[in-house]
Design a protein around this motif. Structure first.
Motif, mmCIF file in Angstrom:
data_model
loop_
_atom_site.group_PDB
_atom_site.id
_atom_site.type_symbol
_atom_site.label_atom_id
_atom_site.label_comp_id
_atom_site.label_asym_id
_atom_site.label_seq_id
_atom_site.Cartn_x
_atom_site.Cartn_y
_atom_site.Cartn_z
ATOM 1 N N ALA A 198 0.834 -1.205 0.000
ATOM 2 C CA ALA A 198 0.000 0.000 0.000
ATOM 3 C C ALA A 198 0.868 1.255 0.000
ATOM 4 O O ALA A 198 0.545 2.243 -0.664
ATOM 5 C CB ALA A 198 -0.934 -0.012 1.210
ATOM 6 N N ALA A 199 1.970 1.217 0.750
ATOM 7 C CA ALA A 199 2.869 2.389 0.784
ATOM 8 C C ALA A 199 3.453 2.667 -0.597
ATOM 9 O O ALA A 199 3.549 3.825 -1.028
ATOM 10 C CB ALA A 199 3.986 2.150 1.800
ATOM 11 N N LEU A 200 3.847 1.602 -1.312
ATOM 12 C CA LEU A 200 4.358 1.784 -2.669
ATOM 13 C C LEU A 200 3.274 2.318 -3.597
ATOM 14 O O LEU A 200 3.529 3.158 -4.469
ATOM 15 C CB LEU A 200 4.899 0.460 -3.208
ATOM 16 C CG LEU A 200 6.110 -0.126 -2.470
ATOM 17 C CD1 LEU A 200 6.474 -1.488 -3.057
ATOM 18 C CD2 LEU A 200 7.307 0.804 -2.528
ATOM 19 N N LEU A 201 2.038 1.855 -3.412
ATOM 20 C CA LEU A 201 0.929 2.311 -4.251
ATOM 21 C C LEU A 201 0.582 3.773 -3.985
ATOM 22 O O LEU A 201 0.220 4.505 -4.909
ATOM 23 C CB LEU A 201 -0.301 1.424 -4.024
ATOM 24 C CG LEU A 201 -0.194 0.015 -4.600
ATOM 25 C CD1 LEU A 201 -1.333 -0.864 -4.091
ATOM 26 C CD2 LEU A 201 -0.197 0.045 -6.121
ATOM 27 N N VAL A 202 0.690 4.199 -2.731
ATOM 28 C CA VAL A 202 0.467 5.622 -2.414
ATOM 29 C C VAL A 202 1.462 6.481 -3.191
ATOM 30 O O VAL A 202 1.113 7.522 -3.756
ATOM 31 C CB VAL A 202 0.597 5.856 -0.894
ATOM 32 C CG1 VAL A 202 0.714 7.350 -0.581
ATOM 33 C CG2 VAL A 202 -0.618 5.292 -0.168
ATOM 34 N N HIS A 203 2.699 6.028 -3.228
ATOM 35 C CA HIS A 203 3.734 6.750 -3.973
ATOM 36 C C HIS A 203 3.398 6.803 -5.458
ATOM 37 O O HIS A 203 3.445 7.871 -6.087
ATOM 38 C CB HIS A 203 5.079 6.061 -3.748
ATOM 39 C CG HIS A 203 6.199 6.605 -4.578
ATOM 40 N ND1 HIS A 203 6.628 5.981 -5.730
ATOM 41 C CD2 HIS A 203 6.967 7.710 -4.435
ATOM 42 C CE1 HIS A 203 7.617 6.689 -6.255
ATOM 43 N NE2 HIS A 203 7.851 7.731 -5.493
ATOM 44 N N ASP A 204 3.053 5.652 -6.038
ATOM 45 C CA ASP A 204 2.743 5.599 -7.472
ATOM 46 C C ASP A 204 1.483 6.400 -7.801
ATOM 47 O O ASP A 204 1.402 7.044 -8.849
ATOM 48 C CB ASP A 204 2.554 4.148 -7.915
ATOM 49 C CG ASP A 204 3.857 3.355 -7.888
ATOM 50 O OD1 ASP A 204 4.929 3.976 -7.746
ATOM 51 O OD2 ASP A 204 3.798 2.117 -7.994
ATOM 52 N N ALA A 205 0.495 6.335 -6.910
ATOM 53 C CA ALA A 205 -0.759 7.052 -7.160
ATOM 54 C C ALA A 205 -0.531 8.561 -7.197
ATOM 55 O O ALA A 205 -1.145 9.269 -8.002
ATOM 56 C CB ALA A 205 -1.787 6.709 -6.085
ATOM 57 N N LYS A 206 0.353 9.055 -6.339
ATOM 58 C CA LYS A 206 0.645 10.491 -6.366
ATOM 59 C C LYS A 206 1.261 10.893 -7.705
ATOM 60 O O LYS A 206 0.903 11.934 -8.279
ATOM 61 C CB LYS A 206 1.586 10.875 -5.229
ATOM 62 C CG LYS A 206 1.857 12.385 -5.187
ATOM 63 C CD LYS A 206 2.801 12.770 -4.075
ATOM 64 C CE LYS A 206 2.957 14.290 -4.014
ATOM 65 N NZ LYS A 206 3.480 14.867 -5.276
ATOM 66 N N LEU A 207 2.170 10.072 -8.211
ATOM 67 C CA LEU A 207 2.757 10.369 -9.524
ATOM 68 C C LEU A 207 1.673 10.401 -10.600
ATOM 69 O O LEU A 207 1.672 11.274 -11.476
ATOM 70 C CB LEU A 207 3.821 9.325 -9.868
ATOM 71 C CG LEU A 207 5.050 9.263 -8.954
ATOM 72 C CD1 LEU A 207 5.984 8.139 -9.404
ATOM 73 C CD2 LEU A 207 5.783 10.601 -8.939
#
Length: 321
Positions: A198-207
């Motif tokens: 989920a932490a990695l997805l939060v990062h990707d979602a912001k991009l």
């Protein structure tokens, strides 16, 4: 993200080490005083009332029993979960990073915590199965990690697949010894596998959302759009915070554009895809922020059963009295 993707180094602060040490000491003391501790001197799940041992866990007979139990858990670790294996190393590294951080709230032995951190720092990445979470804890994925810590199963060392024992040796690390009085549940009982992703997805979602805003600004330029739906007075008429922030951000992106010049040919109202895009994307940013806040909370707090909290007394809260 920096740990998982870029190999940032990990260390526990002195306060974190002390907190963890206090919790571990309380675990041993509680057991020595005859207090039932779930998953340690008692079984887990349907075996929760079964006494596994009594008294001081450091007594020779108990220590031998615990050593045999840990050895079995090492051997059983790689057998947990269902394939396919997790292909992306950063997902497993995120899992390890989250658990290294949340484990400061648990009764983890110093040896268990130190090895987990050194595996991250020296890029020893256990092979983890992608399926097997119970929803309440990622037990199987963490059992794969525990097995690798004991030198059982496979791991990657700096990107090369080999046995976990060989990976630890290549990294200059020794496997965790069964003779250590380890509380495996302090490592295994966690949602770190899911939360790390989920932490990695939060990062990707912001991009992705950043790109969506830039694309919206480009679309407005291409369509000779009206800026009135984005204007501050219009937004103040409907004061939803994230919708207003989105409108202000896109306005800033098109600052200096010909869209702010008077144009008699400009249509009075854009297609819905233009005039409502800031509302849709503002709502997406609000959802993203909720997820970000939940993930930040999850990666910086305990998710373990039981909660082991040193320093409490019957006066710490009314129900404890």
């Amino acid at each position: 993200v920096a740990i998982a993707l870029d190999g940032a180094k990990v260390a526990l602060s002195p306060d974190a080490k002390q907190r963890q040490s206090n919790a571990y000491g309380l675990l041993l003391e509680a057991s020595a005083e005859g207090i039932a501790v779930y998953g340690f001197n008692r079984g887990a799940g349907p075996a929760r009332e079964i006494v596994l041992f009594a008294g001081d866990p450091l007594a020779p007979a108990n220590r031998e029993l615990l050593s045999k139990r840990v050895a079995r858990q090492f051997l059983n670790g790689p057998r947990q979960g269902i394939g396919p294996e997790v292909a992306e190393e950063e997902i497993v590294r995120a899992q390890l990073a989250v658990r290294a951080n949340t484990m400061i709230y648990e009764a983890a032995s110093p040896a268990l915590s130190a090895l987990l951190i050194e595996m991250l720092n020296r890029r020893v990445t256990p092979v983890v199965q992608s399926r097997g979470s119970l929803g309440e804890a990622d037990l199987a994925a963490m059992a794969n990690v525990f097995g690798a810590m004991g030198g059982v199963g496979d791991a990657d060392f700096q990107g090369r697949r080999m046995s976990a024992a060989a990976a630890l040796e290549a990294a200059g690390l020794k496997p965790l010894q069964p003779s250590e009085v380890v509380y495996p549940s302090a490592l295994i009982s966690t949602n770190a596998f899911s939360v790390g992703q989920a932490a990695l997805l939060v990062h990707d979602a912001k991009l992705s959302l950043d790109w969506a805003d830039l694309i919206l600004a480009m679309d407005l330029e291409a369509m000779d759009s009206s800026v009135t739906p984005l204007s501050t007075p219009v937004q103040a008429n409907r004061p939803f915070r994230y919708l207003n922030l989105e409108a202000a951000r896109v306005l800033d992106m098109i600052k200096g554009s010909y869209l702010f010049d008077d144009d008699p040919a400009r249509i009075i109202q854009d297609p819905e895809s233009m005039r409502a895009s800031s509302q849709r994307q503002g709502s997406a940013w609000q959802a993203w922020a909720d997820l970000r806040d939940s993930v930040l909370l999850s990666i910086n707090s305990s998710d373990h059963n039981p909660a082991i909290l040193p320093g409490l007394t019957p006066r710490s809260s009314p129900e404890l009295s």
